[in-house]
Design a protein around this motif. Structure first.
Motif, PDB file in Angstrom:
ATOM      1  N   UNK A   1     -26.766 -29.908  -7.753  1.00 39.99           N
ATOM      2  CA  UNK A   1     -26.253 -31.271  -7.913  1.00 39.99           C
ATOM      3  C   UNK A   1     -27.161 -32.281  -7.228  1.00 39.99           C
ATOM      4  N   UNK A   2     -27.731 -31.899  -6.094  1.00 40.28           N
ATOM      5  CA  UNK A   2     -28.665 -32.808  -5.428  1.00 40.28           C
ATOM      6  C   UNK A   2     -29.908 -33.039  -6.270  1.00 40.28           C
ATOM      7  N   UNK A   3     -30.419 -31.988  -6.870  1.00 41.50           N
ATOM      8  CA  UNK A   3     -31.597 -32.140  -7.722  1.00 41.50           C
ATOM      9  C   UNK A   3     -31.267 -32.931  -8.991  1.00 41.50           C
ATOM     10  N   UNK A   4     -30.043 -32.779  -9.503  1.00 41.83           N
ATOM     11  CA  UNK A   4     -29.665 -33.452 -10.749  1.00 41.83           C
ATOM     12  C   UNK A   4     -29.425 -34.947 -10.556  1.00 41.83           C
ATOM     13  N   UNK A   5     -28.635 -35.321  -9.526  1.00 41.60           N
ATOM     14  CA  UNK A   5     -28.312 -36.751  -9.394  1.00 41.60           C
ATOM     15  C   UNK A   5     -28.596 -37.328  -8.010  1.00 41.60           C
ATOM     16  N   UNK A   6     -29.069 -36.543  -7.070  1.00 40.60           N
ATOM     17  CA  UNK A   6     -29.489 -37.057  -5.766  1.00 40.60           C
ATOM     18  C   UNK A   6     -28.362 -37.346  -4.795  1.00 40.60           C
ATOM     19  N   UNK A   7     -27.151 -36.838  -5.024  1.00 44.69           N
ATOM     20  CA  UNK A   7     -26.040 -37.099  -4.093  1.00 44.69           C
ATOM     21  C   UNK A   7     -25.905 -35.943  -3.100  1.00 44.69           C
ATOM     22  N   UNK A   8     -25.491 -36.294  -1.884  1.00 43.85           N
ATOM     23  CA  UNK A   8     -25.337 -35.267  -0.848  1.00 43.85           C
ATOM     24  C   UNK A   8     -24.028 -34.508  -1.027  1.00 43.85           C
ATOM     25  N   UNK A   9     -23.784 -33.512  -0.166  1.00 50.32           N
ATOM     26  CA  UNK A   9     -22.601 -32.645  -0.293  1.00 50.32           C
ATOM     27  C   UNK A   9     -21.318 -33.458  -0.149  1.00 50.32           C
ATOM     28  N   UNK A  10     -21.282 -34.368   0.790  1.00 47.89           N
ATOM     29  CA  UNK A  10     -20.069 -35.137   1.039  1.00 47.89           C
ATOM     30  C   UNK A  10     -19.745 -36.050  -0.138  1.00 47.89           C
ATOM     31  N   UNK A  11     -20.750 -36.636  -0.756  1.00 44.88           N
ATOM     32  CA  UNK A  11     -20.540 -37.458  -1.955  1.00 44.88           C
ATOM     33  C   UNK A  11     -20.106 -36.583  -3.129  1.00 44.88           C
ATOM     34  N   UNK A  12     -20.644 -35.380  -3.228  1.00 44.61           N
ATOM     35  CA  UNK A  12     -20.250 -34.463  -4.302  1.00 44.61           C
ATOM     36  C   UNK A  12     -18.781 -34.068  -4.169  1.00 44.61           C
ATOM     37  N   UNK A  13     -18.314 -33.782  -2.947  1.00 45.48           N
ATOM     38  CA  UNK A  13     -16.918 -33.409  -2.741  1.00 45.48           C
ATOM     39  C   UNK A  13     -15.968 -34.580  -2.999  1.00 45.48           C
ATOM     40  N   UNK A  14     -16.361 -35.789  -2.623  1.00 51.70           N
ATOM     41  CA  UNK A  14     -15.475 -36.941  -2.794  1.00 51.70           C
ATOM     42  C   UNK A  14     -15.421 -37.433  -4.246  1.00 51.70           C
ATOM     43  N   UNK A  15     -16.415 -37.120  -5.051  1.00 50.53           N
ATOM     44  CA  UNK A  15     -16.424 -37.586  -6.449  1.00 50.53           C
ATOM     45  C   UNK A  15     -15.974 -36.489  -7.411  1.00 50.53           C
ATOM     46  N   UNK A  16     -14.899 -35.770  -7.090  1.00 49.70           N
ATOM     47  CA  UNK A  16     -14.336 -34.773  -7.992  1.00 49.70           C
ATOM     48  C   UNK A  16     -14.813 -33.357  -7.727  1.00 49.70           C
ATOM     49  N   UNK A  17     -15.673 -33.137  -6.786  1.00 52.53           N
ATOM     50  CA  UNK A  17     -16.179 -31.812  -6.492  1.00 52.53           C
ATOM     51  C   UNK A  17     -15.192 -30.939  -5.743  1.00 52.53           C
ATOM     52  N   UNK A  18     -14.215 -31.586  -5.063  1.00 52.97           N
ATOM     53  CA  UNK A  18     -13.243 -30.808  -4.292  1.00 52.97           C
ATOM     54  C   UNK A  18     -12.348 -29.980  -5.201  1.00 52.97           C
ATOM     55  N   UNK A  19     -11.945 -30.528  -6.353  1.00 54.97           N
ATOM     56  CA  UNK A  19     -11.103 -29.754  -7.281  1.00 54.97           C
ATOM     57  C   UNK A  19     -11.906 -28.592  -7.877  1.00 54.97           C
ATOM     58  N   UNK A  20     -13.191 -28.821  -8.152  1.00 56.08           N
ATOM     59  CA  UNK A  20     -14.051 -27.717  -8.624  1.00 56.08           C
ATOM     60  C   UNK A  20     -14.195 -26.642  -7.547  1.00 56.08           C
ATOM     61  N   UNK A  21     -14.310 -27.087  -6.295  1.00 57.05           N
ATOM     62  CA  UNK A  21     -14.421 -26.142  -5.182  1.00 57.05           C
ATOM     63  C   UNK A  21     -13.169 -25.290  -5.073  1.00 57.05           C
ATOM     64  N   UNK A  22     -11.987 -25.891  -5.153  1.00 56.63           N
ATOM     65  CA  UNK A  22     -10.735 -25.137  -5.051  1.00 56.63           C
ATOM     66  C   UNK A  22     -10.570 -24.171  -6.225  1.00 56.63           C
TER      67      UNK A  22
END
Length: 190
Positions: free
Chosen positions: A108-129
């Motif tokens: 995800x960082x290589x694709x759009x340049x967002x860090x882990x915390x931004x990835x989790x806050x923008x819908x990544x937490x539901x994918x993680x669960x």
């Protein structure tokens, strides 16, 4: 010289005619012994002490049977044993989740340049669960059926290799999150 060769031949039991002139200068300990003590007997007893066997030392050696290995204990399928601190499930499941998490975070960082915390806050937490629940179920079902990862190991894809890869992924994921927190942004910015 002939007397010395005769004395060696008597000690070794080799006839005098087998000596050549140059062999007479070799010490007797270098000559192979050709005669064996055929009167030597070995007695063996079974563990119960019921039978006596006598065998000659010159007869062919009888291969002793190897003791049968103890039966392999089946792994416990109790919930408390599977999820115990030293049980098979916790480190294996955490390692698998860390491997998927590390690869997903770097992708995800290589694709759009967002860090882990931004990835989790923008819908990544539901994918993680969802991924965590699915992978946990897929990992524990064989464990509750009594199948261990060690039985399925072969070649370079061994259970130990998976454990070590999971440990490195756990360290990598924590190091990535810490580095991005300290840096204040993504590790790999595009």
């Amino acid at each position: 010289m002939a007397t010395w060769g005769s004395m060696q031949s008597m000690i070794l039991g080799i006839p005098v005619s087998n000596f050549s002139e140059k062999n007479q200068l070799v010490p007797c300990c270098y000559f192979p012994q050709t005669q064996r003590n055929s009167g030597l007997r070995v007695k063996c007893m079974s563990e119960e002490g019921k039978k006596d066997q006598t065998s000659s030392a010159l007869s062919d050696t009888v291969a002793t049977p190897k003791p049968t290995p103890p039966p392999v204990a089946k792994p416990s399928t109790k919930f408390g044993d599977v999820f115990a601190f030293s049980g098979p499930a916790p480190e294996r499941i955490n390692g698998r989740l860390a491997m998927i998490g590390f690869v997903a975070a770097m992708g995800a960082e290589l694709a759009n340049g967002s860090d882990i915390f931004a990835q989790l806050s923008s819908g990544g937490f539901s994918w993680f669960l969802g991924t965590s629940a699915l992978l946990t179920l897929a990992s524990i079902i064989p464990l509750f059926q009594g199948v261990s990862a060690e039985k399925k190991s072969n070649g370079i894809m061994t259970a130990d290799a998976e454990i070590w890869n999971g440990r490195f992924a756990m360290l990598g994921l924590v190091a990535l999150a810490f580095t991005e927190y300290v840096k204040g942004g993504a590790l790999l910015q595009v």
